[in-house]
Structures are given as C-alpha cells and as structure tokens.
Design an enzyme around this catalytic site. Structure first.
Site, PDB file in Angstrom:
ATOM      1  N   ILE A  97       0.853  -1.196   0.000  1.00 22.53           N
ATOM      2  CA  ILE A  97       0.000   0.000   0.000  1.00 22.53           C
ATOM      3  C   ILE A  97       0.888   1.244   0.000  1.00 22.53           C
ATOM      4  O   ILE A  97       1.737   1.405   0.884  1.00 22.53           O
ATOM      5  CB  ILE A  97      -0.944  -0.003   1.219  1.00 22.53           C
ATOM      6  CG1 ILE A  97      -1.930  -1.166   1.081  1.00 22.53           C
ATOM      7  CG2 ILE A  97      -1.687   1.332   1.306  1.00 22.53           C
ATOM      8  CD1 ILE A  97      -2.830  -1.373   2.269  1.00 22.53           C
ATOM      9  N   HIS A 114      -7.014  -4.336 -10.525  1.00 24.39           N
ATOM     10  CA  HIS A 114      -7.578  -5.004  -9.348  1.00 24.39           C
ATOM     11  C   HIS A 114      -8.622  -6.030  -9.801  1.00 24.39           C
ATOM     12  O   HIS A 114      -9.503  -5.694 -10.590  1.00 24.39           O
ATOM     13  CB  HIS A 114      -8.219  -3.962  -8.415  1.00 24.39           C
ATOM     14  CG  HIS A 114      -8.738  -4.541  -7.143  1.00 24.39           C
ATOM     15  ND1 HIS A 114      -7.921  -5.193  -6.237  1.00 24.39           N
ATOM     16  CD2 HIS A 114      -9.983  -4.591  -6.610  1.00 24.39           C
ATOM     17  CE1 HIS A 114      -8.653  -5.622  -5.224  1.00 24.39           C
ATOM     18  NE2 HIS A 114      -9.902  -5.274  -5.433  1.00 24.39           N
ATOM     19  N   GLU A 183      -7.682 -10.181 -17.191  1.00 22.81           N
ATOM     20  CA  GLU A 183      -6.685  -9.166 -16.793  1.00 22.81           C
ATOM     21  C   GLU A 183      -5.658  -8.962 -17.895  1.00 22.81           C
ATOM     22  O   GLU A 183      -5.280  -7.841 -18.224  1.00 22.81           O
ATOM     23  CB  GLU A 183      -5.967  -9.606 -15.514  1.00 22.81           C
ATOM     24  CG  GLU A 183      -6.830  -9.549 -14.286  1.00 22.81           C
ATOM     25  CD  GLU A 183      -6.058  -9.923 -13.040  1.00 22.81           C
ATOM     26  OE1 GLU A 183      -5.226 -10.857 -13.105  1.00 22.81           O
ATOM     27  OE2 GLU A 183      -6.268  -9.275 -11.999  1.00 22.81           O
TER      28      GLU A 183
HETATM   29  C1  GRF Z   1      -3.388 -10.141 -10.305  1.00 22.68           C
HETATM   30  O1  GRF Z   1      -4.588 -10.858 -10.086  1.00 22.68           O
HETATM   31  C2  GRF Z   1      -3.606  -8.707  -9.913  1.00 22.68           C
HETATM   32  O2  GRF Z   1      -4.868  -8.197 -10.271  1.00 22.68           O
HETATM   33  C3  GRF Z   1      -3.490  -8.800  -8.420  1.00 22.68           C
HETATM   34  O3  GRF Z   1      -2.415  -9.696  -8.189  1.00 22.68           O
HETATM   35  C4  GRF Z   1      -2.312 -10.564  -9.313  1.00 22.68           C
HETATM   36  C5  GRF Z   1      -0.937 -10.368  -9.885  1.00 22.68           C
HETATM   37  O4  GRF Z   1      -0.673 -11.355 -10.785  1.00 22.68           O
HETATM   38  N1  GRF Z   1      -3.229  -7.519  -7.833  1.00 22.68           N
HETATM   39  P1  GRF Z   1       0.693 -11.268 -11.643  1.00 22.68           P
HETATM   40  O5  GRF Z   1       1.838 -11.016 -10.658  1.00 22.68           O
HETATM   41  O6  GRF Z   1       0.547 -10.130 -12.605  1.00 22.68           O
HETATM   42  O7  GRF Z   1       0.770 -12.597 -12.314  1.00 22.68           O
END
Ligand code: GRF
Length: 202
Positions: A97, A114, A183
């Site tokens: 954070i 997120h 993502e």
């Molecule tokens: C992802 O799900 C992101 O949204 C969350 O942590 C994970 C990170 O995955 N904050 P990576 O390290 O990009 O594989």
C-alpha cells in the site's frame, strides 16, 4: 511514452504488457523500468528476458536498517522520478500500500489493476473472497478493473472494467484462470487508452 511497471509476484500481467508492446499494441508506450518490492519476484526474470531494466527495493531492507515505510515510499518515488520521470506508473500485482505522498507525486499518471469490480471486494484476496461469496450463493459474477490510484485503496476512478461470470461447478482455480485471462487483455488496452489521453485524468 515511458511506462514504469511495479510488481510483487509472478508478473503475468507484466508479461501481457511486454507482449503487447512487442506487438505494437501499447501505442506510444514503452516499458523502461520494472520495479519490485520482492527480490524473488518471477516478474523480474520476465523483465530481464525482455531486456527491461529492473530495480528491487524491499521493505525488509528498510526495516533492517531501522528505516520506516515513509522512507521506503519517499526513496522509491524519488528513484522512479529521477531515473525515468515516467508518463505512466502501472501497478500490476503490486502488493504494497503506497503512501499518500507517493501517490501525490504521480497523481493522474498512476493506475492499478484489481481483480474486482468498482466498489466491491477492495483490498487483498479479492478473488478468494469473490469465490467464497459465490459458493455461499451471495454472488453470481465478479470482475476486473483498471483504475486511477488515489490514497484510498482500490477506490480511484475506474478506467476500464469487465464483468466475469462465476460458473456452477467452478473451482477457485477455474475462477482465477478466467479472471487472469481477462486481466491480461484489459490491462494493455487500459494502458494504451490512458497514454492516448482518452482516459480522464484522475
Ligand atoms: C493479479 O490478479 C492482480 O490483479 C493482483 O495480483 C495478481 C498479480 O498477478 N493484484 P501477476 O503477478 O501479474 O501474475
């Protein structure tokens, strides 16, 4: 335009950004530095494999030296600004954070990925919590968002969101895989959009 990516773990979202850049899908964006707060983050290997400079700064180093979180955040902000003065800071699986002082230095040019929808499941373990609620019949879907970073964790103005259905019979892993696949698509698109200036600055 210069992009600095901050990671703490495997960096699969960093990899998505690296791949997008190599395919010319980040527009004018170029990843010029990858920062990690964990020295063993696999994302550092991904960066090195793509010949992207890396910088590691761990809270443990600071605590062992009797220094504070504020020292950590201030030094990191100064390092990033002095070495890159980036157009965009991307938090991609960054699990630390950041202080208001850090965020203020980059306000309007710091975004976060997120794995939840705006206003839902703020904070860590969002996927696990979404899954629990799904199993309890309290939730039929969840989602992913990229948003501007403000001091309140996961509360900044959304840039891009996508709803993701929970499917009967899903294991946690099934849901995680479905979320991570989204993502890896949404983050490069959001980065391109923000750099193109079509995203409203926070
Ligand atoms: C992802 O799900 C992101 O949204 C969350 O942590 C994970 C990170 O995955 N904050 P990576 O390290 O990009 O594989």
């Amino acid at each position: 335009k210069k992009i600095v990516v901050l990671i703490s773990g495997s960096g699969s979202n960093l990899q998505a950004l690296i791949d997008a850049e190599q395919k010319g899908e980040l527009g004018c964006g170029k990843i010029t530095l990858v920062v990690s707060n964990k020295k063993n983050a696999y994302g550092l290997t991904r960066a090195s494999n793509a010949s992207i400079p890396t910088f590691v700064q761990t809270l443990k180093q600071y605590k062992d030296a009797g220094k504070t979180r504020e020292d950590f955040d201030r030094d990191l902000a100064q390092h990033i600004e002095r070495t890159e003065a980036p157009d965009l800071l991307v938090l991609a699986g960054w699990m630390h954070i950041l202080s208001p002082a850090f965020i203020d230095m980059f306000r309007g040019r710091i975004i976060n990925l997120h794995p939840a929808l705006p206003g839902e499941l703020d904070g860590a373990h969002a996927i696990d919590r979404a899954y629990e609620e799904f199993k309890e019949g309290k939730r039929l879907s969840t989602g992913v968002m990229v948003h501007y970073v403000i001091p309140e964790v996961d509360k900044g103005k959304p840039i891009m969101t996508q709803v993701i259905p929970c499917v009967e019979g899903d294991t946690l892993e099934d849901l995680e895989n479905r979320i991570h696949a989204v993502e890896h698509q949404i983050l490069p698109r959001a980065v391109k959009q923000v750099l193109a200036g079509s995203g409203q600055t926070q």
